[in-house]
Design a protein around this motif. Sequence first.
Motif, short mmCIF file in Angstrom:
data_model
loop_
_atom_site.label_atom_id
_atom_site.label_comp_id
_atom_site.label_asym_id
_atom_site.label_seq_id
_atom_site.Cartn_x
_atom_site.Cartn_y
_atom_site.Cartn_z
N ASP A 1 0.86 -1.19 0.00
CA ASP A 1 0.00 0.00 0.00
C ASP A 1 0.89 1.24 0.00
O ASP A 1 1.44 1.63 1.04
N GLU A 2 1.04 1.85 -1.17
CA GLU A 2 1.91 3.02 -1.29
C GLU A 2 1.39 4.20 -0.47
O GLU A 2 2.17 4.97 0.09
N LYS A 3 0.07 4.33 -0.38
CA LYS A 3 -0.52 5.43 0.40
C LYS A 3 -0.12 5.34 1.87
O LYS A 3 0.14 6.35 2.53
N LEU A 4 -0.07 4.11 2.39
CA LEU A 4 0.32 3.89 3.78
C LEU A 4 1.77 4.30 4.02
O LEU A 4 2.09 4.91 5.05
N ILE A 5 2.63 4.00 3.05
CA ILE A 5 4.05 4.37 3.17
C ILE A 5 4.20 5.88 3.20
O ILE A 5 4.90 6.44 4.05
N LEU A 6 3.53 6.56 2.27
CA LEU A 6 3.63 8.02 2.19
C LEU A 6 3.00 8.69 3.40
O LEU A 6 3.48 9.73 3.88
N LYS A 7 1.94 8.08 3.92
CA LYS A 7 1.26 8.63 5.10
C LYS A 7 2.16 8.59 6.33
O LYS A 7 2.05 9.42 7.24
#
Length: 514
Positions: free
Chosen positions: A53-59
């Motif tokens: 989950d790229e969104k989780l990494i960026l978050k």
Amino acid sequence: MANHQKDFLFVLIKSLSKSEKRQFKIFASRLETSSNTKFIELFNILDKSEAYDEKLILKSGIIKKVQLSNLKSYLYKQILVSIRLNIPSQNIRYQLREQIDFAAILYNKGLYKQSLKILDKTKILALENDEKLMAYEIVEFEKLIESQYITRSIQGRADELVIQAKELNYRNTISSKLSNLSLQLYGIMLKTGYVKSDEEYKYIDNYFNKHISKFDEKKFGFREKYWFYNANLWHSFLVQDFLASYKYAYKWVNLFYDNPNMIYLNPVFFLKGNHYLLESLYMLKYKSNFKKYLVLLEETISDPRFPVNDNIASLSFLYLYNNKLNYHILEGTFAESEYLIPEILEKLKLHSEHLDEHHEMLFYYKIASIYFGNEKYNECIFYLEKIINNKNLTMREDLMCFSRILCLIAHYELGKDYYLENQLKNTYKFLLKMNDLHEVQKEIMRFMKNLNSIYPGDIKKEFIKMRERFIELEKNTYEKRAFLYLDIISWLESKIENRKISDIIKEKAKLSNR
């Protein structure tokens, strides 16, 4: 099941064992870099995640989107370096590669004698383990050093190296040509499948003989023999000469048992050879030898000396359990085999990242066959529909075809007329799209289509008539393989005699002396 669209870094991290993760963290803690904290944090996030989950990494705020790709590449590389540093010392190929690297370091420092000493020892080890490509690389390195630094340690050193280079190059060329032929035959199998006519048979046979006639098996070492048997095996499979496929698979497997150290050095080749041997025995219905080699394979895999890694564990599961099911299907012991199904389903989840969908669907077909033999038709249909509804299965039209036909017969056994009619329509539509419909498949469809229009008193006569028709088709070289997917003759006999199909197959298995 393995999804090759997944993020490569995420899949790599999920493949790590607990000890490999621990080793990586110890290794990473030694790296004093400004990005150290970031890539460790990224590792921890991915390790704890169920899916990428790229969104989780960026978050998490550890990195900006524009930097993520570089950080992932850096982490990927460091994980591989960590694994490389902790590879078990018994892996001979890594030992050889490491020693060649050490020799290169010494050479670059101008320490020629020390470099040559390491290369000489490493070359002996490579030849002892039939690693001729590495041995050739070492000889070429020795020639390079000798051309720059005259050691004068051995008289005729130049001649010795030239002779070694020529011999190794000759051996490697033979192995390369045979492996090329094997790969080309395998490519034909994937593209066009088994031969379906005399014309196709002649084309494949001429093509094979043209290339194989140049080689003399008597002059071969281990690796040349391996590729020679491999090429012959694919040729025999293509032309559906199952006796020849048994002959060369047997030679392949016994080549390893005659050279036991090669089992542990080349476990994948060993496993594949055993699988092809068992597949040939299954096609020949040679059950006594099938059981013998299945037991021997399981014992070898259980040996503490047999290598263990993710790839080997997945292949061991695939070949061992596939053939365990085949043995029960061969014997007609369907009820006795049901205990394997929960084990297989659990192991399919465990090895999901290392097996392709084709092999998963093949397991489902065999499970469906077991349930069909046990007259558990709803369970049979459940697993067949997993195959039928799979839109990604483009490589195996034969598996899709027989899944639909077996599903059709299972619906007939359940007496569900509405569903049967619907199945007939759907199966016809699918078969019309197939490029190479065999006579067996056509006959089954004609038969099933006409069943509902036959008077109850005439059904038994129709079953007898169709049984005779299929017995004739089974004698046809280009049709007989279809009967390995679906034992339509035993099913017809069970209907004629009003007995269980499992009892019919068990009786046939007992009557067979093989």
